[in-house]
Scaffold this motif. Structure first.
Motif, PDB file in Angstrom:
ATOM      1  N   GLN A  30       0.929  -1.166  -0.023  1.00 31.15           N
ATOM      2  CA  GLN A  30      -0.023  -0.128   0.095  1.00 31.15           C
ATOM      3  C   GLN A  30       0.565   1.292  -0.145  1.00 31.15           C
ATOM      4  O   GLN A  30       0.599   2.223  -0.669  1.00 31.15           O
ATOM      5  N   ALA A  31       1.855   1.129   0.739  1.00 28.76           N
ATOM      6  CA  ALA A  31       2.852   2.197   0.730  1.00 28.76           C
ATOM      7  C   ALA A  31       3.246   2.614  -0.679  1.00 28.76           C
ATOM      8  O   ALA A  31       3.410   3.749  -0.951  1.00 28.76           O
ATOM      9  N   VAL A  53      11.383   7.876   1.081  1.00 23.88           N
ATOM     10  CA  VAL A  53      10.303   6.809   1.456  1.00 23.88           C
ATOM     11  C   VAL A  53      10.084   5.627   0.614  1.00 23.88           C
ATOM     12  O   VAL A  53      10.205   4.501   0.759  1.00 23.88           O
ATOM     13  N   LEU A  54      10.629   6.092  -0.527  1.00 24.13           N
ATOM     14  CA  LEU A  54      10.764   5.079  -1.599  1.00 24.13           C
ATOM     15  C   LEU A  54      11.915   3.915  -1.445  1.00 24.13           C
ATOM     16  O   LEU A  54      11.640   2.768  -1.374  1.00 24.13           O
ATOM     17  N   GLN A  55      12.891   4.308  -1.137  1.00 19.59           N
ATOM     18  CA  GLN A  55      13.941   3.538  -0.768  1.00 19.59           C
ATOM     19  C   GLN A  55      13.645   2.687   0.477  1.00 19.59           C
ATOM     20  O   GLN A  55      14.043   1.408   0.466  1.00 19.59           O
ATOM     21  N   GLU A  56      12.930   3.364   1.508  1.00 18.64           N
ATOM     22  CA  GLU A  56      12.727   2.386   2.579  1.00 18.64           C
ATOM     23  C   GLU A  56      11.681   1.385   2.275  1.00 18.64           C
ATOM     24  O   GLU A  56      11.797   0.183   2.665  1.00 18.64           O
ATOM     25  N   ILE A  57      10.647   1.689   1.438  1.00 20.34           N
ATOM     26  CA  ILE A  57       9.887   0.543   0.982  1.00 20.34           C
ATOM     27  C   ILE A  57      10.541  -0.563   0.358  1.00 20.34           C
ATOM     28  O   ILE A  57      10.336  -1.561   0.377  1.00 20.34           O
ATOM     29  N   ARG A  58      11.221  -0.005  -0.727  1.00 20.10           N
ATOM     30  CA  ARG A  58      12.191  -0.989  -1.506  1.00 20.10           C
ATOM     31  C   ARG A  58      13.132  -1.949  -0.606  1.00 20.10           C
ATOM     32  O   ARG A  58      13.007  -3.148  -0.879  1.00 20.10           O
TER      33      ARG A  58
END
Length: 70
Positions: A30-31, A53-58
Protein backbone atom coordinates in the motif's frame (compact mmCIF):
# COMPACT_ATOMS: atom_id res chain seq x y z
CA UNK A 1 -12.24 10.35 2.67
CA UNK A 2 -8.48 10.81 2.52
CA UNK A 3 -8.47 9.37 -1.01
CA UNK A 4 -10.97 12.02 -2.10
CA UNK A 5 -8.86 14.79 -0.56
CA UNK A 6 -5.72 13.37 -2.17
CA UNK A 7 -7.28 13.25 -5.60
CA UNK A 8 -8.41 16.88 -5.35
CA UNK A 9 -5.13 18.22 -3.92
CA UNK A 10 -2.82 20.23 -6.16
CA UNK A 11 0.21 18.11 -5.25
CA UNK A 12 1.04 14.52 -4.39
CA UNK A 13 2.18 15.42 -0.86
CA UNK A 14 -0.88 13.87 0.80
CA UNK A 15 -0.05 10.58 -0.90
CA UNK A 16 3.45 10.73 0.59
CA UNK A 17 1.93 11.20 4.03
CA UNK A 18 -0.29 8.20 3.37
CA UNK A 19 2.76 6.18 2.32
CA UNK A 20 4.50 7.04 5.57
CA UNK A 21 1.45 5.91 7.54
CA UNK A 22 1.38 2.64 5.62
CA UNK A 23 5.08 2.17 6.41
CA UNK A 24 4.37 2.54 10.12
CA UNK A 25 1.71 -0.18 9.82
CA UNK A 26 4.05 -2.46 7.80
CA UNK A 27 1.79 -2.29 4.74
CA UNK A 28 4.60 -2.15 2.18
CA UNK A 29 2.47 -2.73 -0.93
CA UNK A 30 0.00 0.00 0.00
CA UNK A 31 2.90 2.34 0.76
CA UNK A 32 4.38 1.67 -2.69
CA UNK A 33 1.04 2.38 -4.36
CA UNK A 34 0.73 5.65 -2.45
CA UNK A 35 4.22 6.73 -3.56
CA UNK A 36 3.40 5.86 -7.16
CA UNK A 37 0.24 8.00 -6.95
CA UNK A 38 2.27 10.85 -5.41
CA UNK A 39 4.82 10.77 -8.22
CA UNK A 40 2.08 10.58 -10.86
CA UNK A 41 0.30 13.56 -9.28
CA UNK A 42 3.53 15.58 -9.20
CA UNK A 43 4.29 18.98 -7.65
CA UNK A 44 5.96 17.32 -4.67
CA UNK A 45 7.27 19.84 -2.16
CA UNK A 46 10.08 17.58 -0.88
CA UNK A 47 11.42 15.25 -3.59
CA UNK A 48 14.21 14.06 -1.26
CA UNK A 49 11.57 12.85 1.18
CA UNK A 50 9.92 10.94 -1.64
CA UNK A 51 13.22 9.24 -2.45
CA UNK A 52 13.72 8.33 1.22
CA UNK A 53 10.23 6.85 1.56
CA UNK A 54 10.60 4.97 -1.71
CA UNK A 55 13.96 3.57 -0.65
CA UNK A 56 12.54 2.47 2.72
CA UNK A 57 9.73 0.61 0.95
CA UNK A 58 12.10 -1.01 -1.53
CA UNK A 59 14.42 -2.06 1.32
CA UNK A 60 11.50 -3.65 3.17
CA UNK A 61 10.37 -5.45 0.02
CA UNK A 62 13.93 -6.52 -0.85
CA UNK A 63 13.86 -4.71 -4.19
CA UNK A 64 17.20 -2.90 -3.99
CA UNK A 65 18.13 0.73 -4.52
CA UNK A 66 16.30 3.29 -6.63
CA UNK A 67 14.93 6.82 -6.53
CA UNK A 68 13.22 9.47 -8.58
CA UNK A 69 16.57 10.49 -10.04
CA UNK A 70 17.70 6.95 -10.96
Amino acid sequence: MIDLLSSKAASGDIYINMAMQYLERHEWGQAMLAVEKAVAKGRLSEPDQVDAVLQEIRDRLGLGQTGLNS
